[in-house]
Structure formats: structure tokens, C-alpha cells
Design a protein around this motif. Structure first.
Motif, short mmCIF file in Angstrom:
data_model
loop_
_atom_site.label_atom_id
_atom_site.label_comp_id
_atom_site.label_asym_id
_atom_site.label_seq_id
_atom_site.Cartn_x
_atom_site.Cartn_y
_atom_site.Cartn_z
N ASN A 127 0.82 -1.23 0.00
CA ASN A 127 0.00 0.00 0.00
C ASN A 127 0.84 1.27 0.00
N GLU B 25 -0.59 4.84 -1.26
CA GLU B 25 -1.39 5.80 -0.48
C GLU B 25 -0.53 7.00 -0.07
N ARG C 219 -1.36 -2.50 -7.21
CA ARG C 219 -2.03 -1.25 -6.82
C ARG C 219 -3.44 -1.26 -7.41
#
Lengths: 309, 309
Positions: A198, A201, A281
């Protein structure tokens, strides 16, 4: 699949030559660009085409960009990216999927035919977004190769993609234009550091991993001889190769910068598993499902649409 | 003394016309600048003189700047200003007092004669510093008028000072050159906010008070028509009027920027009590004691000095 472009390594990063052609067997017979333009792109890794869209077209594009940003005001959707320090919208992603106007635009023959010529195949859109860089406080964006990220975090196997940036505001030297190092697309610069899951982000707002070291930038600049700036009037379009090293300075000038950004990838270069061994992603950053070649369309988007049904 | 230029106010800032002449009765008979150069300075508020110092002179200046910075490495003296985020030296102040080489340089006729011509009187140095803006991570500096600060925090009564920046590295569009708004020196832009005591400790690293509002910058830019950049080869010198609105973008390029900076003030414009009713800032930022007019000297600083005693 063998990883031709390993990165996010421990220890000393290496620079090695790209293993893919820049132009894939195209000549001026295969599309709108003449041989001089193709050669420039092959040598430098980018091509700036002034006024590819007319003033009247820019006006419509600006209005639609504003309309889309207003539609998304207050949205908490992940594809709506805010400024790090405020609630202002900086980018809206995936507009070729979630916005009818930009979906049409993404198939416009004036850009798609060029992308096809450069990549030597049919193309699809891997990522799209509209960007708004405000005046007075536009932040800088450090040097990076998009391909390094797309390869490691999205699983783009080869260098066979081109970014198309339609600039919607006049770009001056002083309002944070894109800076490019000529010829840098010929070299793959490894980056140091392990990619967390992640990572996107954080990285959409501020890049920390996938960042090249100073020595490598110096080396590329010595080879390339200069830094080039994508300055020119609204309506100009910059095509730049997925591995071209680029970045931008901040913008204290009052003039904001906005653009529409499409990444065309060769249909023969579809995404596989990310080479960083992370989870893929999300779709809004990297399309991997329902990927189909674009059918280039000729149409005049300054004319009001007539309802077809 | 009556405050001709009130600022740091509550409520809505005003813009009003300057009450001082820009050029003080000088013509081309009074110094090295010809009438065209004087007119340019009067109209625009700055004058960029390419290659005022030769390559050989720049080499010496660069060496002396480096030598001074090394002398000050590890110093905790207040006149040695570090980067906000690191221990690297960004500026060394008061070099016309604390460094023999730069003391000599500050009296060099090639710059002093110009300062005298522009200000129409004998001059002294109100502030001096050497600046080093590193490559890759040079920060931006927001728009400001130096005079606004010098008036409010140092008690400079009138607009009769000129900054002289000797650039020691090539300035490109992309490595954070000084940006200026032509004609902005003709207008005084009030800033909002009360000045805390010892504000300088913060403001040398990052300016928060004495910052003009967006509307005023837009207004000046509309009047001036454009933003100008001080780009050119090392050895060039920028003279800019104390009230000219200026700033700079960040610098992600590898090319650092360094310069020597002297503020010449008219001997008839000596500092009084700060108009912000704060304690005067320290001597190393604003000279107010032992102020004497400079005697311009002709000498060749590329020649090794011969000890005189």
C-alpha cells in the motif's frame, strides 16, 4: 516472468542500458509524426508538440476539467487525491473510466494515432488523471522514472508505454513546468529501498521510495548535457517515454498549472504481477482488468453533443 | 519619526504608491551606468549586468566563498544560518565585517560606484551575506519586498537602498533563479500580522510574517505584465531596488546556486527605531553602529595580496 529491470534493491544502485527499443519499428508512414519528430523522440525520450489542440478546444477542456473537479469536491473516493496539507483536489484519477467526456477524449485519434506510432502496436490506457497544480504554493516533485514505479509496483514488464500530457494552462519557466533530462530514457536507474505494501497511499502525495540517488541524476545529466523544460502555450501536448527521468520545481507564481494526463501502454505489454512482490495497486492507478485496444475516433469535442438515444 | 510606510496591520492590507524617487537625480554623468541602464532600473526596479566579473575573478570569489563556509562549519554563531532541516550552512551574514576578503570586495569600485549612482549619494553596507542554495533540495522562497521587513524590523526610514547580488554559479531557469515582478518597486504592499520580538530567528529560515497576500501579488503582476528571471552566467550581477517584489522557486536540479549579497543603503537613510515597535534586530542583520560611507577602491583581487606590514 523474468525481471528484466530489478530495482528497490539493498546496497549500491546500478545504472544499466534499457533492453527495449524506444520506437518499435515505426516510420513516418505509420502515423502523424514525421521522421524528424520520431528521431527526436527516439534520441531524447520526449516530444513537445505546440498547439496540438486549438484555443477553442482548450477552452472546452478547461471547462470540463473544472466541472470534473467540482463534481469531486468533498469526495473521499481514493481516486480523488488531495493536497498533502489541505483539502484541495490535486488530481482525479481514472477519468478515462469514470468520466464520459474524458473517456471520449482518451480515444481521440489526434493523440491515439501518435501513441500507436510511437509504440508500434495498438494501445490501451494504463492510467489517466487530470492534474491541478495551484499557483503560489505548487510543490516540487523530485526526479523519477515512471517506469521504475510501474514496473516494480504495477508489473509493467517492458518499456513500451508513453505518457501524453495535454497542457491546459500556459507553461512558463517559472510556474513549475515539467523538467526532463534528454536521453535519460536509454538508461535504467535502480532505486534503493524495499517497497511496503500500500505504498501508493503515501507516494501519490510525496515520493519516498523509488527515488533515484544524486550520483545517478548527475550521471544522466552529464550524458544528456542539459535539463529541458516543457514550456509552451495551453493546448500543447508533451509525449514522454515511460523511462524518461523527469520532475518539477515548485510554483510560487500566481499562475496555476493544469493538465490532462493519459498513459498509453502497448497492448502487447499488459501488466503482470508486480516485480516488487507487493499486492497490485488499485485499478484506478493501474488498469489490469477489461483491457482492450482503443479504437481511435475522429470527433469535434467543441460541438455540443447530440443525444443518440 | 513619521512612519511613511506602515505595515504589519490588522484587517485588509492596502497598496499605495511609493513616496521616494527610484533614481535620486543621477544621470549617466554620475557613474558607470548609461542612461538606458538607469531608465531600465527606474522603470523595472532591477538591472541585470551580465559578466560584470570575469571568469578569473569568479574563480577567486568561489574559492573565497567556499573557504569562508568551511571556516564556519560547525559554528553556532548566530550569523551562520543553517538549513531548516539539516546542519548545512545556507548563509553567512555580515561578511563585510567579519571576513577580510569580503570586506575588501564590499568596497570594490565596480559595484560601489553603481550603488552610489543609483542612490544619488554616498553609501554604506546595511547587510551582507554569502548564500549557498544546494542542488537537489534548494527550497523555494515566497514573494516579498525586502524594504517592508527592513522598514518594520530594522527602522530603515525611506526607500533608498539597493541590493547587489554577485552570482557565482550559472543561473538557469530550472535551478531556482531569483524571480522579480517588473515595476513592483513603485508600490508598497502592506502585510498583515503583528511582528513578534526576535522574529528574525525564525524568519531567516522561513518567512511567515511580512508576507504579501495573493491579491496584491496578482495586482502587481497585472501591472508588471510578467515575471522576470535573473538567469545568466556566473560573474553577472543583479542590482535590485529595496522594494522590488521578488522570490524564488525550489531547485531539484543538481546545480547549486551561490552568490555574494551586499545591501547598499544611502548614507542619508540610516536606520532609526524599528517601525514595528520591536527591539532592533542584531547588528549582523542590520548595521546601525559605526556606520561610515564607503570609499570606493580599485584593486585586482585575482592578484595575490602582498603583506603591507
Amino acid at each position: 516472468m523474468k525481471d528484466l529491470y530489478p530495482s528497490r534493491i539493498k546496497g549500491n544502485p546500478k545504472i544499466f542500458e534499457r533492453m527495449d527499443p524506444v520506437i518499435h519499428d515505426s516510420t513516418e508512414q505509420d502515423g502523424p509524426l514525421n521522421q524528424k519528430e520520431l528521431d527526436f523522440y527516439e534520441d531524447n525520450g520526449y516530444l513537445f508538440i505546440p498547439n496540438l489542440f486549438s484555443e477553442a478546444e482548450v477552452e472546452v477542456l478547461q471547462k470540463e476539467l473544472k466541472r470534473n473537479m467540482e463534481d469531486n469536491q468533498g469526495s473521499d473516493a481514493p481516486h480523488v487525491v488531495k493536497e498533502a496539507q489541505s483539502d484541495e483536489i490535486r488530481s482525479v484519477f481514472d477519468v478515462h473510466n469514470n468520466d464520459e467526456f474524458f473517456q471520449d477524449l482518451s480515444s481521440h485519434e489526434r493523440i491515439v494515432n501518435i501513441a500507436q506510432q510511437l509504440l508500434g502496436s495498438q494501445v490501451y490506457i494504463n492510467q489517466s488523471r487530470i492534474n491541478f497544480k495551484p499557483g503560489f504554493k505548487g510543490k516540487d516533485f523530485y526526479w523519477h522514472s515512471d517506469f521504475e514505479t510501474w514496473h516494480m509496483e504495477d508489473g509493467m514488464p517492458r518499456m513500451r508505454a508513453v505518457s501524453c500530457s495535454i497542457i491546459l494552462t500556459d507553461n512558463y519557466h517559472y510556474n513549475g513546468p515539467l523538467l526532463l533530462i534528454p536521453g535519460s530514457h536509454r538508461w535504467y536507474v535502480q532505486c534503493v529501498g524495499e517497497t511496503p505494501d500500500n505504498h501508493f497511499e503515501q507516494s501519490l502525495k510525496m515520493q519516498n521510495i523509488g527515488v533515484p540517488d544524486h550520483d545517478s541524476i548527475n550521471w544522466l545529466l552529464e550524458k544528456g548535457g542539459k535539463i529541458d523544460s516543457a514550456t509552451g502555450p495551453a493546448g500543447s501536448v508533451l509525449f514522454f517515454e515511460c523511462n524518461t527521468m523527469h520532475g518539477s520545481n515548485s510554483n510560487i507564481s500566481p499562475m496555476p498549472r493544469s493538465n490532462v494526463f493519459f498513459v498509453f501502454n502497448s497492448i502487447e505489454n499488459k501488466l503482470v504481477e508486480p516485480f516488487a512482490n507487493t499486492s497490485p495497486r488499485p485499478e484506478f492507478i493501474a488498469n489490469r482488468t477489461n483491457v482492450k485496444p482503443i479504437e481511435p475516433k475522429a470527433f469535434d469535442f467543441t460541438k455540443k453533443k447530440i443525444a443518440m438515444s
